[in-house]
Design an enzyme around this catalytic site. Structure first.
Site, PDB file in Angstrom:
ATOM      1  N   ASP A 245      22.651   1.295  -1.565  1.00  0.00           N
ATOM      2  CA  ASP A 245      23.557   0.294  -0.982  1.00  0.00           C
ATOM      3  C   ASP A 245      24.348  -0.353  -2.111  1.00  0.00           C
ATOM      4  O   ASP A 245      23.760  -0.786  -3.098  1.00  0.00           O
ATOM      5  CB  ASP A 245      22.772  -0.774  -0.214  1.00  0.00           C
ATOM      6  CG  ASP A 245      23.719  -1.673   0.568  1.00  0.00           C
ATOM      7  OD1 ASP A 245      24.436  -1.149   1.438  1.00  0.00           O
ATOM      8  OD2 ASP A 245      23.782  -2.883   0.275  1.00  0.00           O
TER       9      ASP A 245
ATOM     10  N   ASP B 158      31.048  24.425  39.993  1.00  0.00           N
ATOM     11  CA  ASP B 158      30.668  23.105  40.508  1.00  0.00           C
ATOM     12  C   ASP B 158      30.938  23.047  42.011  1.00  0.00           C
ATOM     13  O   ASP B 158      31.550  23.954  42.577  1.00  0.00           O
ATOM     14  CB  ASP B 158      31.453  21.994  39.779  1.00  0.00           C
ATOM     15  CG  ASP B 158      30.622  20.711  39.661  1.00  0.00           C
ATOM     16  OD1 ASP B 158      30.671  20.062  38.607  1.00  0.00           O
ATOM     17  OD2 ASP B 158      29.895  20.400  40.638  1.00  0.00           O
TER      18      ASP B 158
ATOM     19  N   GLY C 192      30.719  26.248  44.108  1.00  0.00           N
ATOM     20  CA  GLY C 192      29.394  26.679  44.563  1.00  0.00           C
ATOM     21  C   GLY C 192      28.358  25.635  44.231  1.00  0.00           C
ATOM     22  O   GLY C 192      28.635  24.678  43.506  1.00  0.00           O
ATOM     23  N   ASP C 193      27.160  25.859  44.769  1.00  0.00           N
ATOM     24  CA  ASP C 193      26.037  24.944  44.523  1.00  0.00           C
ATOM     25  C   ASP C 193      24.987  25.717  43.714  1.00  0.00           C
ATOM     26  O   ASP C 193      24.424  26.701  44.205  1.00  0.00           O
ATOM     27  CB  ASP C 193      25.458  24.488  45.880  1.00  0.00           C
ATOM     28  CG  ASP C 193      24.298  23.525  45.712  1.00  0.00           C
ATOM     29  OD1 ASP C 193      24.005  22.772  46.638  1.00  0.00           O
ATOM     30  OD2 ASP C 193      23.665  23.552  44.614  1.00  0.00           O
ATOM     31  N   PHE C 194      24.713  25.263  42.474  1.00  0.00           N
ATOM     32  CA  PHE C 194      23.843  26.093  41.622  1.00  0.00           C
ATOM     33  C   PHE C 194      22.402  26.128  42.128  1.00  0.00           C
ATOM     34  O   PHE C 194      21.599  26.904  41.649  1.00  0.00           O
ATOM     35  CB  PHE C 194      23.901  25.690  40.155  1.00  0.00           C
ATOM     36  CG  PHE C 194      23.763  24.217  39.857  1.00  0.00           C
ATOM     37  CD1 PHE C 194      24.771  23.564  39.143  1.00  0.00           C
ATOM     38  CD2 PHE C 194      22.666  23.471  40.271  1.00  0.00           C
ATOM     39  CE1 PHE C 194      24.671  22.210  38.829  1.00  0.00           C
ATOM     40  CE2 PHE C 194      22.552  22.135  39.962  1.00  0.00           C
ATOM     41  CZ  PHE C 194      23.561  21.493  39.245  1.00  0.00           C
TER      42      PHE C 194
HETATM   43  C1  LIG Z   1      32.994  -0.734  -5.082  1.00  0.00           C
HETATM   44  C2  LIG Z   1      33.201   0.623  -4.506  1.00  0.00           C
HETATM   45  C3  LIG Z   1      32.496   1.025  -3.367  1.00  0.00           C
HETATM   46  N1  LIG Z   1      32.741   2.283  -2.841  1.00  0.00           N
HETATM   47  C4  LIG Z   1      32.041   2.726  -1.612  1.00  0.00           C
HETATM   48  O1  LIG Z   1      31.709   1.604  -0.813  1.00  0.00           O
HETATM   49  C5  LIG Z   1      30.645   1.954   0.053  1.00  0.00           C
HETATM   50  C6  LIG Z   1      29.611   0.828   0.052  1.00  0.00           C
HETATM   51  O2  LIG Z   1      28.989   0.765   1.311  1.00  0.00           O
HETATM   52  P1  LIG Z   1      27.451   1.164   1.518  1.00  0.00           P
HETATM   53  O3  LIG Z   1      26.953   0.410   2.708  1.00  0.00           O
HETATM   54  O4  LIG Z   1      26.692   1.034   0.272  1.00  0.00           O
HETATM   55  O5  LIG Z   1      27.482   2.701   1.854  1.00  0.00           O
HETATM   56  P2  LIG Z   1      28.169   3.394   3.116  1.00  0.00           P
HETATM   57  O6  LIG Z   1      29.433   4.024   2.698  1.00  0.00           O
HETATM   58  O7  LIG Z   1      28.283   2.438   4.251  1.00  0.00           O
HETATM   59  O8  LIG Z   1      27.158   4.564   3.472  1.00  0.00           O
HETATM   60  P3  LIG Z   1      25.625   4.358   3.875  1.00  0.00           P
HETATM   61  O9  LIG Z   1      24.837   4.706   2.687  1.00  0.00           O
HETATM   62  O10 LIG Z   1      25.401   5.319   5.016  1.00  0.00           O
HETATM   63  O11 LIG Z   1      25.456   2.942   4.279  1.00  0.00           O
HETATM   64  C7  LIG Z   1      30.042   3.251  -0.487  1.00  0.00           C
HETATM   65  O12 LIG Z   1      30.396   4.353   0.338  1.00  0.00           O
HETATM   66  C8  LIG Z   1      30.693   3.404  -1.853  1.00  0.00           C
HETATM   67  O13 LIG Z   1      30.869   4.781  -2.197  1.00  0.00           O
HETATM   68  C9  LIG Z   1      33.671   3.151  -3.407  1.00  0.00           C
HETATM   69  O14 LIG Z   1      33.880   4.265  -2.888  1.00  0.00           O
HETATM   70  N2  LIG Z   1      34.345   2.755  -4.547  1.00  0.00           N
HETATM   71  C10 LIG Z   1      34.156   1.545  -5.112  1.00  0.00           C
HETATM   72  O15 LIG Z   1      34.791   1.232  -6.116  1.00  0.00           O
END
Ligand SMILES: Cc1cn([C@@H]2O[C@H](COP(=O)(O)OP(=O)(O)OP(=O)(O)O)[C@@H](O)[C@H]2O)c(=O)[nH]c1=O
Length: 694
Positions: free
Chosen positions: A88, A560, A585-587
């Site tokens: 994240d 259907d 038709g009716d399957f």
């Molecule tokens: C700062 C910055 C962020 N990102 C993208 O921002 C999303 C963050 O969101 P996340 O919730 O961490 O991820 P997500 O995209 O929602 O995917 P998921 O992991 O399924 O939650 C990710 O995509 C990152 O690459 C860039 O591509 N470039 C940048 O400079």
């Protein structure tokens, strides 16, 4: 440090990236890692106020994303991954956490707050090592860490800002920018790992893998020690999800601690390129994860919208898995929703409950009000009105829809709170309304994927039936007689041989679902071996046209009821695709048209097992060895509310039910179909295909 030495350790292991981020996928793919992508269903709505530092929020979110996939795969994909990676990325400036903008205005607010300033980008990463034991129990070993990178933006002019925002690039990126693309123009300097900003701290991840696989006889090589995470520490347990009871999993934490190995002094968390590897078996640094859902605020999509979006467009990853022999495939009993996410209600000294502590239960209690607000606005054609005339105030809308100003005002504000409409200040702060993105895409009558037909069906048929849910639960039968004063033995005969209005309304409902799901179902499998298909109960032909579009060598016969076939050209008056034909038709009664492939999309869930077997017998008699059956349904998965609520829907409406992929595979085996595959699409429906063996 390169990934190469670790790759050999990972070869043959099932590595899963629990992310829908194309950047993360690209970073790991380019590094030579081979993995599957299974986007997480975890909703990123943790209460940021519960975390002492921003990186803790990112780490906890990464952990929950990975855990959700690690727990779901054994029964959703019938296979246990060896490693699940979650991540994240957040941007922080002036003490605020910036995630992905909800709209352009939000992106403007974010980028303006970053203009001319140095800010931090944190990516939290969770690595879960899954150890399946002989008795099919699964031990999870959790390692998490974060990486910080400092980024400084130049001073950004208004023109520059809006030009960048209107490029669309900010919308799916934390902080509203992509440093690896146009957003690079905004940046003066980067201190730390660049890839960490893009979305994945590859170097730190490699070091972590090195620790796990090369530098220690880590627990991964032996039975994973199940370290019970003490609740006695000042922080609550670090895992907020309870393992599914049947799998009796134990979330254990790596006994290897990079903090012990790491000879360098730990950088202060805020110094450039600071990074920490957290081991949550020692003094986890965050409080218990609450699922506290934020109410709507200007800058966040509120749970109301989440609930609505979630029911409108259930998100399930694209994944193909060969179903094991159903007799052997024992699906673990899955956690009830309540077990999956513990809501620790925080009692305060004076015993009063905080509002957000009750958020989840009030969302559920109010759910029907949100649905009814949507249905009413749709019935009153508010979305069509605001599509043709955006910027009307409540009085103008009331006049057009011939309703009271007072009631219209309340309904419009409710739709804004649900993310269906947007409002901005007009003269004398009188709000002016326009469609939000959801309404533009799904709620206008003329939208390519309009759900208005289905919404009308929900409002006129499903709603009255659900009013008698308690009777349906007590009696185990549909509630048509109570709701409409007429007992029905065959729901479809009744519906289709009812008034023209009822019949058309139902067909519009089925048509709108088929339009939204058709492409996902039509492209779920390679059907190039089949020349002819018969879409049983194919209604308006929406799926049939998607099939012929996706498979140039395929012709499709829609089979259907006569009352349906006579109406089908109403939906495609201009259609000239001669590879789609209609046969009445009716399957259950009539001989089925000959075909290589028989399709059953949202048909079997209408019927009890015994009726399904009658239909499968008909198909098995008509299908030669090598022919196939393709079933498209919402597969029960024990986790998402959508499939479970759909099964309740079948209870009140029909004699049918939703079923698991394994159940369908088991039913098909009884009719000499095998080699069954399932694909979970990113849509309402999943798809199962099975080949006639003899
Ligand atoms: C700062 C910055 C962020 N990102 C993208 O921002 C999303 C963050 O969101 P996340 O919730 O961490 O991820 P997500 O995209 O929602 O995917 P998921 O992991 O399924 O939650 C990710 O995509 C990152 O690459 C860039 O591509 N470039 C940048 O400079």
């Amino acid at each position: 440090m390169v990934l190469r030495p670790v790759i050999s350790k990972l070869l043959g292991k099932l590595v899963v990236l629990a992310s829908s981020s194309p950047r993360r996928l690209e970073i790991l793919h380019n590094a030579g890692l081979r993995f599957e992508v299974v986007p997480s269903w975890f909703k990123e709505t943790l209460d940021k106020g519960l975390f002492k530092a921003p990186y803790e929020y990112a780490v906890e979110t990464a952990k929950q994303k990975a855990l959700e996939v690690a727990r779901r795969m054994p029964f959703k994909h019938l296979k246990t991954p060896d490693i699940v990676i979650g991540a994240d990325t957040i941007v922080t400036v002036d003490g605020k956490i910036l995630e992905k903008p909800v709209d352009k205005d939000d992106a403007y607010r974010m980028l303006s707050s970053l203009s001319g300033k140095e800010h931090s980008v944190f990516t939290g990463v969770a690595i879960i090592l899954c150890h399946e034991k002989e008795n099919e129990e699964v031990d999870y070993q959790l390692i998490d860490f974060y990486e910080e990178t400092k980024v400084k933006f130049a001073d950004l002019s208004e023109d520059m800002l809006w030009e960048y925002i209107n490029s669309g690039e900010p919308m799916d990126k934390a902080g509203g920018y992509g440093i690896q693309a146009l957003g690079g123009m905004l940046v003066e300097y980067v201190h730390g790992d660049f890839l960490n900003v893009v979305g994945f701290p590859l170097n730190h991840f490699c070091k972590q893998l090195d620790l796990i696989y090369n530098q220690s006889t880590s627990s991964t090589d032996q039975e994973c020690p199940s370290v019970h995470v003490s609740n006695s520490s000042s922080h609550a347990t670090s895992t907020s999800t309870q393992p599914p009871p049947k799998m009796s999993t134990q979330f254990s934490h790596s006994t290897s601690s990079s903090t012990k190995r790491n000879s360098e002094p730990k950088p202060r968390p805020n110094s450039p390129s600071a990074s920490q590897t957290h081991h949550t078996n020692d003094s986890p640094s965050f409080s218990p994860v609450h699922k506290v859902m934020k109410k709507n605020s200007n800058s966040e999509v509120g749970e109301g919208s989440w609930m609505l979006v979630n029911s409108l467009s259930k998100r399930i990853e694209i994944q193909s898995a060969e179903l094991q022999d159903p007799e052997k495939a024992t699906l673990p009993s899955t956690p009830s929703r309540g077990q999956a996410i513990e809501l620790n209600v925080t009692e305060h000294e004076d015993g009063e409950l905080k509002k957000e502590d009750l958020e989840q239960i009030t969302e559920l209690m109010d759910g029907f009000k949100a649905s009814k607000a949507l249905f009413t606005a749709s019935e009153l054609c508010i979305f069509d009105l605001l599509q043709s005339r955006p910027g009307l105030d409540a009085a103008q809308v009331a006049k057009e829809i011939k309703a009271s100003v007072k009631g219209t005002e309340r309904l419009l504000e409710a739709c804004v709170s649900l993310g269906l409409l947007k409002s901005k200040d007009g003269m004398h702060h009188n709000p002016l309304y326009e469609n939000a993105d959801l309404a533009v895409r799904f709620l206008r009558s003329d939208a390519p994927f309009s759900l208005r037909g289905y919404i009308q069906h929900c409002n006129s048929t499903v709603w009255p039936l659900f009013s008698h849910l308690e009777s349906a639960v007590r009696e185990g039968t549909n509630q048509r007689e109570r709701a409409f004063g007429k007992k029905s033995d065959d729901v479809f005969q009744d519906t289709y041989y009812n008034s023209q209005e009822v019949k058309l309304r139902f067909m519009k409902a089925m048509h709108s679902i088929a339009k939204v799901t058709g492409k996902a179902v039509a492209t779920a499998f390679d059907l190039s071996n089949f020349k002819t298909a018969c879409d049983l109960g194919g209604c308006t032909g929406a799926l049939a046209y998607e099939l012929t579009k996706a498979h140039p060598g395929l012709s499709v016969t829609v089979f259907d009821l006569p009352a349906v076939v006579e109406m089908s050209e109403h939906f495609y008056p201009q259609q000239k695709d001669n590879r789609v034909s209609f046969v009445a038709g009716d399957f259950f009664q009539d001989e089925l048209p000959k075909a290589d492939l028989y399709i059953l999309a949202r048909v079997l869930h209408d019927w009890p097992d015994e009726k399904v077997h009658i239909l499968l017998t008909e198909i098995a008699d008509a299908a030669a060895p090598g022919c196939a059956v393709l079933i498209a349904e919402t597969m029960l998965d024990g986790q998402t509310p959508y499939s479970a609520l759909q099964s309740l829907n079948m209870l009140v409406q029909t004699e049918g039910r939703e079923r698991t992929a394994s159940k369908y595979a088991e039913m098909l085996r009884k009719h000499r179909f095998g080699k069954t595959h399932v694909v979970h699409t990113k849509n309402f429906l999943d798809a199962v295909i099975s080949i006639k063996i003899s």
